[in-house]
Design a protein around this motif. Structure first.
Motif, short mmCIF file in Angstrom:
data_model
loop_
_atom_site.label_atom_id
_atom_site.label_comp_id
_atom_site.label_asym_id
_atom_site.label_seq_id
_atom_site.Cartn_x
_atom_site.Cartn_y
_atom_site.Cartn_z
N THR A 1 0.82 -1.22 0.00
CA THR A 1 0.00 0.00 0.00
C THR A 1 0.85 1.26 0.00
OG1 THR A 1 -0.21 -0.07 2.43
CG2 THR A 1 -1.95 -1.13 1.12
N MET A 2 1.92 1.28 0.78
CA MET A 2 2.75 2.49 0.86
C MET A 2 3.41 2.80 -0.48
SD MET A 2 6.11 3.29 3.21
CE MET A 2 7.12 2.07 2.34
N TRP A 3 3.94 1.78 -1.14
CA TRP A 3 4.67 2.02 -2.39
C TRP A 3 3.73 2.51 -3.49
CZ3 TRP A 3 9.33 2.59 -1.05
CH2 TRP A 3 9.89 1.80 -0.03
N ILE A 4 2.54 1.95 -3.53
CA ILE A 4 1.56 2.45 -4.49
C ILE A 4 1.17 3.88 -4.15
CG2 ILE A 4 -0.84 2.18 -5.27
CD1 ILE A 4 -0.43 -0.84 -5.01
N HIS A 5 1.02 4.15 -2.86
CA HIS A 5 0.64 5.49 -2.39
C HIS A 5 1.70 6.53 -2.74
CE1 HIS A 5 -1.48 7.71 1.19
NE2 HIS A 5 -1.83 8.17 0.02
N LEU A 6 2.97 6.19 -2.49
CA LEU A 6 4.07 7.13 -2.74
C LEU A 6 4.28 7.38 -4.23
CD1 LEU A 6 6.73 5.96 -0.12
CD2 LEU A 6 5.49 8.14 -0.14
N ASN A 7 4.03 6.38 -5.04
CA ASN A 7 4.27 6.52 -6.48
C ASN A 7 3.06 7.02 -7.26
OD1 ASN A 7 7.08 5.41 -7.28
ND2 ASN A 7 6.35 3.91 -5.80
N HIS A 8 1.85 6.83 -6.71
CA HIS A 8 0.64 7.17 -7.46
C HIS A 8 -0.32 8.07 -6.70
CE1 HIS A 8 1.67 4.25 -10.63
NE2 HIS A 8 2.09 3.49 -9.65
N GLY A 9 0.04 8.47 -5.48
CA GLY A 9 -0.77 9.41 -4.73
C GLY A 9 -2.04 8.81 -4.15
N ASP A 10 -2.84 9.68 -3.53
CA ASP A 10 -4.11 9.23 -2.92
C ASP A 10 -5.02 8.58 -3.96
OD1 ASP A 10 -3.46 10.17 -0.36
OD2 ASP A 10 -4.21 12.16 -0.81
N ASP A 11 -5.13 9.23 -5.11
CA ASP A 11 -6.02 8.70 -6.16
C ASP A 11 -5.57 7.32 -6.63
OD1 ASP A 11 -7.54 10.98 -6.00
OD2 ASP A 11 -6.64 11.94 -7.76
N GLY A 12 -4.25 7.14 -6.76
CA GLY A 12 -3.73 5.86 -7.21
C GLY A 12 -3.98 4.75 -6.22
N LEU A 13 -3.80 5.03 -4.93
CA LEU A 13 -4.05 4.02 -3.91
C LEU A 13 -5.53 3.66 -3.87
CD1 LEU A 13 -3.20 2.22 -1.59
CD2 LEU A 13 -3.33 4.21 -0.06
N GLN A 14 -6.39 4.65 -3.97
CA GLN A 14 -7.83 4.39 -3.97
C GLN A 14 -8.24 3.56 -5.19
OE1 GLN A 14 -9.68 8.26 -3.62
NE2 GLN A 14 -8.52 8.72 -1.76
N PHE B 1 -6.31 1.47 -6.79
CA PHE B 1 -5.79 0.12 -6.56
C PHE B 1 -6.74 -0.68 -5.67
CE2 PHE B 1 -3.53 -2.46 -3.36
CZ PHE B 1 -3.09 -3.49 -4.17
N LEU B 2 -7.19 -0.08 -4.58
CA LEU B 2 -8.09 -0.78 -3.66
C LEU B 2 -9.39 -1.16 -4.34
CD1 LEU B 2 -7.51 1.40 -0.46
CD2 LEU B 2 -6.63 -0.91 -0.88
#
Length: 229
Positions: free
Chosen positions: A131-144, A146-147
């Motif tokens: 989750t952290m790596w996706i968050h750091l590389n793709h931001g809030d929108d990217g993590l959301q 992904f989920l």
């Protein structure tokens, strides 16, 4: 139940359970998908238990079954190669090098796998240390994003959200190595309470139900089990 996190993970992935005095650590940076009919019985028992003390899962090494299939996905080609070479059940377990955020390419691979095993979605998906790596590389929108994509493809989700202290440690390592800072870091709105934000997002936007907190990993991160409503 002692060491429920590792026991459940080993049970669901069909790996040998540790003998007395032995310990295991969950593998890092992986997203693992599984389809298995017998898995539903285990998950139903977890769901019905009111507390972890009521758990009585019969943890046994799983033999390769015709209707049990796992797909492991990682961005690191070297890790995937190692896993493939050490794979004891190549007919039942596959490993794939893919960027989970590359929607078009990754979705094709996931669809092909599901088609081969004659499934519409996965029975369960494991997300450890991602989750952290996706968050750091793709931001809030990217993590959301992904989920949401993971939830759309699975009945159950076991996830290990990385807390904010992990982000600070990652940034310190980057500065120490004189590497470029993650461009999304200063734009993040999910920060100190990122674990809670992920939980709320899964339960409200993704319409998942939190079934159990399965304990902690060796890094003292919570491992959470959700089911699709």
């Amino acid at each position: 139940m002692q060491d429920l996190t590792v026991s459940l993970y080993k049970h669901l992935t069909g790996q040998k359970e540790p003998e007395a005095g032995e310990t295991y650590e969950l593998q890092n940076d992986q997203c693992t998908y599984r389809t298995d009919k017998d898995l539903q019985e285990t998950l139903a028992q977890i769901e019905d238990a009111q507390t972890l003390d009521e758990m009585s899962i019969d943890i046994k090494p799983l033999k390769p079954l015709h209707d049990l299939y796992l797909l492991g996905v990682d961005l690191d080609e070297t890790l995937i190669q190692r896993a493939t070479e050490a794979n004891p059940f190549p007919n039942n377990i596959e490993f794939l090098t893919a960027d989970i955020m590359d929607i078009s390419k990754c979705d094709v691979c996931l669809d092909q796998f599901l088609s081969r095993v004659q499934k519409r979605i996965f029975d369960i998906t494991f997300c450890f240390s991602v989750t952290m790596w996706i968050h750091l590389n793709h931001g809030d929108d990217g993590l959301q994003q992904f989920l949401q994509r993971v939830v759309q493809r699975t009945q159950f989700l076991i996830i290990e959200p990385q807390p904010w202290k992990c982000y600070r440690s990652a940034m310190r390592r980057m500065r120490k190595l004189k590497c470029k800072e993650f461009t999304q870091f200063r734009t993040l709105k999910w920060k100190d309470d990122v674990e809670e934000q992920i939980d709320v997002f899964l339960r409200t936007v993704c319409h998942m139900t939190l079934v159990q907190t399965l304990g902690q990993t060796g890094w003292e991160r919570k491992v959470l089990l959700y089911k699709r409503n």
